[in-house]
Motif scaffolding. Structure first.
Motif, PDB file in Angstrom:
ATOM      1  N   LEU A   2      -3.846   8.496  -8.367  1.00 53.90           N
ATOM      2  CA  LEU A   2      -5.311   8.523  -8.302  1.00 53.90           C
ATOM      3  C   LEU A   2      -5.900   7.438  -9.198  1.00 53.90           C
ATOM      4  O   LEU A   2      -6.796   6.694  -8.788  1.00 53.90           O
ATOM      5  N   LEU A   3      -5.384   7.335 -10.407  1.00 50.21           N
ATOM      6  CA  LEU A   3      -5.877   6.307 -11.334  1.00 50.21           C
ATOM      7  C   LEU A   3      -5.491   4.909 -10.862  1.00 50.21           C
ATOM      8  O   LEU A   3      -6.282   3.975 -10.966  1.00 50.21           O
ATOM      9  N   ALA A   4      -4.275   4.762 -10.334  1.00 50.02           N
ATOM     10  CA  ALA A   4      -3.821   3.453  -9.852  1.00 50.02           C
ATOM     11  C   ALA A   4      -4.654   2.985  -8.664  1.00 50.02           C
ATOM     12  O   ALA A   4      -4.889   1.781  -8.497  1.00 50.02           O
ATOM     13  N   ASP A   5      -5.106   3.914  -7.848  1.00 50.36           N
ATOM     14  CA  ASP A   5      -5.898   3.560  -6.658  1.00 50.36           C
ATOM     15  C   ASP A   5      -7.358   3.259  -6.984  1.00 50.36           C
ATOM     16  O   ASP A   5      -8.066   2.681  -6.160  1.00 50.36           O
ATOM     17  N   HIS A   6      -7.811   3.659  -8.163  1.00 44.68           N
ATOM     18  CA  HIS A   6      -9.216   3.461  -8.520  1.00 44.68           C
ATOM     19  C   HIS A   6      -9.459   2.010  -8.941  1.00 44.68           C
ATOM     20  O   HIS A   6      -8.734   1.465  -9.758  1.00 44.68           O
ATOM     21  N   VAL A   7     -10.488   1.407  -8.385  1.00 44.38           N
ATOM     22  CA  VAL A   7     -10.862   0.034  -8.736  1.00 44.38           C
ATOM     23  C   VAL A   7     -12.006   0.100  -9.740  1.00 44.38           C
ATOM     24  O   VAL A   7     -13.109   0.568  -9.415  1.00 44.38           O
ATOM     25  N   ALA A   8     -11.729  -0.340 -10.949  1.00 43.90           N
ATOM     26  CA  ALA A   8     -12.742  -0.337 -12.001  1.00 43.90           C
ATOM     27  C   ALA A   8     -13.797  -1.393 -11.716  1.00 43.90           C
ATOM     28  O   ALA A   8     -13.497  -2.465 -11.194  1.00 43.90           O
ATOM     29  N   CYS A   9     -15.027  -1.081 -12.081  1.00 40.22           N
ATOM     30  CA  CYS A   9     -16.155  -2.000 -11.908  1.00 40.22           C
ATOM     31  C   CYS A   9     -16.667  -2.408 -13.283  1.00 40.22           C
ATOM     32  O   CYS A   9     -17.309  -1.589 -13.952  1.00 40.22           O
ATOM     33  N   ASP A  66     -16.182  -4.592 -17.217  1.00 46.96           N
ATOM     34  CA  ASP A  66     -15.299  -4.559 -18.381  1.00 46.96           C
ATOM     35  C   ASP A  66     -15.214  -3.176 -19.018  1.00 46.96           C
ATOM     36  O   ASP A  66     -14.137  -2.752 -19.432  1.00 46.96           O
ATOM     37  N   ALA A  67     -16.334  -2.476 -19.136  1.00 53.33           N
ATOM     38  CA  ALA A  67     -16.321  -1.162 -19.780  1.00 53.33           C
ATOM     39  C   ALA A  67     -15.410  -0.201 -19.025  1.00 53.33           C
ATOM     40  O   ALA A  67     -14.591   0.501 -19.637  1.00 53.33           O
ATOM     41  N   GLU A  68     -15.513  -0.168 -17.710  1.00 54.24           N
ATOM     42  CA  GLU A  68     -14.669   0.753 -16.959  1.00 54.24           C
ATOM     43  C   GLU A  68     -13.219   0.291 -16.941  1.00 54.24           C
ATOM     44  O   GLU A  68     -12.306   1.124 -16.974  1.00 54.24           O
ATOM     45  N   ARG A  69     -12.972  -1.003 -16.925  1.00 46.51           N
ATOM     46  CA  ARG A  69     -11.584  -1.473 -16.997  1.00 46.51           C
ATOM     47  C   ARG A  69     -10.932  -0.992 -18.297  1.00 46.51           C
ATOM     48  O   ARG A  69      -9.791  -0.525 -18.302  1.00 46.51           O
ATOM     49  N   THR A  70     -11.668  -1.072 -19.396  1.00 46.26           N
ATOM     50  CA  THR A  70     -11.161  -0.590 -20.688  1.00 46.26           C
ATOM     51  C   THR A  70     -10.928   0.911 -20.644  1.00 46.26           C
ATOM     52  O   THR A  70      -9.884   1.403 -21.090  1.00 46.26           O
ATOM     53  N   ASP A  71     -11.888   1.656 -20.104  1.00 46.30           N
ATOM     54  CA  ASP A  71     -11.770   3.112 -20.031  1.00 46.30           C
ATOM     55  C   ASP A  71     -10.630   3.531 -19.100  1.00 46.30           C
ATOM     56  O   ASP A  71      -9.888   4.472 -19.404  1.00 46.30           O
ATOM     57  N   LEU A  72     -10.471   2.846 -17.986  1.00 44.47           N
ATOM     58  CA  LEU A  72      -9.392   3.164 -17.054  1.00 44.47           C
ATOM     59  C   LEU A  72      -8.037   2.915 -17.709  1.00 44.47           C
ATOM     60  O   LEU A  72      -7.121   3.743 -17.593  1.00 44.47           O
ATOM     61  N   ALA A  73      -7.897   1.813 -18.423  1.00 41.11           N
ATOM     62  CA  ALA A  73      -6.633   1.528 -19.116  1.00 41.11           C
ATOM     63  C   ALA A  73      -6.339   2.611 -20.151  1.00 41.11           C
ATOM     64  O   ALA A  73      -5.190   3.061 -20.294  1.00 41.11           O
ATOM     65  N   GLY A 102     -12.211  10.538  -3.330  1.00 44.23           N
ATOM     66  CA  GLY A 102     -11.769   9.602  -4.361  1.00 44.23           C
ATOM     67  C   GLY A 102     -12.619   9.612  -5.615  1.00 44.23           C
ATOM     68  O   GLY A 102     -13.750  10.103  -5.621  1.00 44.23           O
ATOM     69  N   LEU A 103     -12.051   9.071  -6.659  1.00 42.86           N
ATOM     70  CA  LEU A 103     -12.795   8.880  -7.903  1.00 42.86           C
ATOM     71  C   LEU A 103     -13.949   7.929  -7.676  1.00 42.86           C
ATOM     72  O   LEU A 103     -13.821   6.945  -6.948  1.00 42.86           O
ATOM     73  N   VAL A 104     -15.052   8.195  -8.326  1.00 45.89           N
ATOM     74  CA  VAL A 104     -16.212   7.316  -8.258  1.00 45.89           C
ATOM     75  C   VAL A 104     -16.351   6.520  -9.550  1.00 45.89           C
ATOM     76  O   VAL A 104     -16.807   5.377  -9.538  1.00 45.89           O
ATOM     77  N   HIS A 105     -15.909   7.122 -10.665  1.00 46.96           N
ATOM     78  CA  HIS A 105     -16.094   6.466 -11.966  1.00 46.96           C
ATOM     79  C   HIS A 105     -15.119   7.087 -12.961  1.00 46.96           C
ATOM     80  O   HIS A 105     -14.899   8.299 -12.935  1.00 46.96           O
ATOM     81  N   VAL A 106     -14.566   6.265 -13.825  1.00 43.29           N
ATOM     82  CA  VAL A 106     -13.768   6.734 -14.960  1.00 43.29           C
ATOM     83  C   VAL A 106     -14.506   6.272 -16.207  1.00 43.29           C
ATOM     84  O   VAL A 106     -14.774   5.081 -16.372  1.00 43.29           O
ATOM     85  N   ALA A 107     -14.847   7.227 -17.071  1.00 46.10           N
ATOM     86  CA  ALA A 107     -15.601   6.899 -18.283  1.00 46.10           C
ATOM     87  C   ALA A 107     -15.045   7.693 -19.465  1.00 46.10           C
ATOM     88  O   ALA A 107     -14.919   8.916 -19.380  1.00 46.10           O
ATOM     89  N   VAL A 108     -14.703   6.997 -20.524  1.00 46.18           N
ATOM     90  CA  VAL A 108     -14.294   7.667 -21.760  1.00 46.18           C
ATOM     91  C   VAL A 108     -15.557   7.839 -22.598  1.00 46.18           C
ATOM     92  O   VAL A 108     -16.228   6.857 -22.914  1.00 46.18           O
ATOM     93  N   VAL A 109     -15.871   9.099 -22.898  1.00 41.37           N
ATOM     94  CA  VAL A 109     -17.130   9.405 -23.583  1.00 41.37           C
ATOM     95  C   VAL A 109     -16.872  10.185 -24.872  1.00 41.37           C
ATOM     96  O   VAL A 109     -16.013  11.071 -24.908  1.00 41.37           O
ATOM     97  N   PRO A 110     -17.630   9.867 -25.925  1.00 41.42           N
ATOM     98  CA  PRO A 110     -17.472  10.601 -27.185  1.00 41.42           C
ATOM     99  C   PRO A 110     -18.154  11.962 -27.103  1.00 41.42           C
ATOM    100  O   PRO A 110     -19.203  12.110 -26.485  1.00 41.42           O
ATOM    101  N   VAL A 111     -17.534  12.934 -27.744  1.00 40.46           N
ATOM    102  CA  VAL A 111     -18.088  14.286 -27.828  1.00 40.46           C
ATOM    103  C   VAL A 111     -18.229  14.624 -29.309  1.00 40.46           C
ATOM    104  O   VAL A 111     -17.259  14.530 -30.061  1.00 40.46           O
ATOM    105  N   PRO A 112     -19.430  15.005 -29.731  1.00 44.00           N
ATOM    106  CA  PRO A 112     -19.620  15.300 -31.153  1.00 44.00           C
ATOM    107  C   PRO A 112     -18.873  16.560 -31.582  1.00 44.00           C
ATOM    108  O   PRO A 112     -18.578  17.433 -30.760  1.00 44.00           O
ATOM    109  N   ALA A 113     -18.604  16.638 -32.852  1.00 38.75           N
ATOM    110  CA  ALA A 113     -17.951  17.825 -33.415  1.00 38.75           C
ATOM    111  C   ALA A 113     -18.845  19.047 -33.232  1.00 38.75           C
ATOM    112  O   ALA A 113     -20.067  18.938 -33.139  1.00 38.75           O
ATOM    113  N   SER A 114     -18.197  20.196 -33.170  1.00 39.75           N
ATOM    114  CA  SER A 114     -18.919  21.464 -33.125  1.00 39.75           C
ATOM    115  C   SER A 114     -18.340  22.364 -34.210  1.00 39.75           C
ATOM    116  O   SER A 114     -17.433  21.974 -34.942  1.00 39.75           O
TER     117      SER A 114
END
Length: 184
Positions: free
Chosen positions: A9-16, A18-25, A108-120
């Motif tokens: 699934l990740l290999a088939d996803h085409v990043a759009c 620089d930000a998504e290329r970094t997040d996908l990697a 298919g995947l539409v977007h891969v995004a690495v997002v920060p989550v604050p502490a709880s």
């Protein structure tokens, strides 16, 4: 899904961009960490979705109390879950009550995004490698929040972009809006 299928699934996803290329990697590297879904890891997979109603070109956003923002639906895999689409579908149903959700226009995947989550109070700050899909409903009026503090709002795409504070979600909204524009 097996980890191999997740890798496909990740290999088939085409990043759009620089930000998504970094997040996908970064997401691909999680495949070598044992259980990439385990929420105790400082970076782990989540799966989410934008829910759309294609006939009216509207999108559903949910108020996230912890993030203090209007966001899409989604979350963590339950123990034993490994299929990102199944996780996104289950989370979407739990958070909206919509029982007719289907992948739209495809699974298919539409977007891969690495997002920060604050502490709880119960967990430290961490990152979600969020695997995002688009789901459609034919019954938008059936949407019900899972709890009073998690309000739901059907919005046009311009309204949704204005409502959210998250740039990565604005990117996902743009992609979903382009998919809607490309369909009759």
């Amino acid at each position: 899904m097996t980890t191999r299928t997740l890798a496909d699934l990740l290999a088939d996803h085409v990043a759009c961009g620089d930000a998504e290329r970094t997040d996908l990697a970064r997401a691909v590297r999680l495949l070598d960490t044992g259980d990439p879904w385990h929420r105790s890891a400082p970076v782990h997979f989540t799966a989410s979705a934008l829910i759309v109603h294609p006939p009216t070109r509207r999108v559903l956003l949910r108020w996230h109390e912890r993030q203090r923002s209007w966001l899409h639906v989604g979350g963590h895999a339950d123990p034993g879950e490994t299929d990102p689409l199944d996780v996104a579908l289950r989370e979407a149903w739990e958070e909206t009550g919509l029982g007719d959700l289907v992948p739209w226009p495809a699974a298919g995947l539409v977007h891969v995004a690495v997002v920060p989550v604050p502490a709880s109070a119960v967990e430290p700050a961490h990152d979600h490698a969020d695997l995002r899909f688009v789901l459609a409903t034919a019954t938008p009026e059936a949407a019900r929040p899972e709890k009073p503090a998690a309000a739901l709002r059907w919005l046009s795409f311009p309204e949704a972009r204005e409502a959210t504070t998250e740039e990565n979600l604005r990117e996902t909204l743009g992609r979903a809006e382009r998919l809607l524009a490309a369909t009759p």
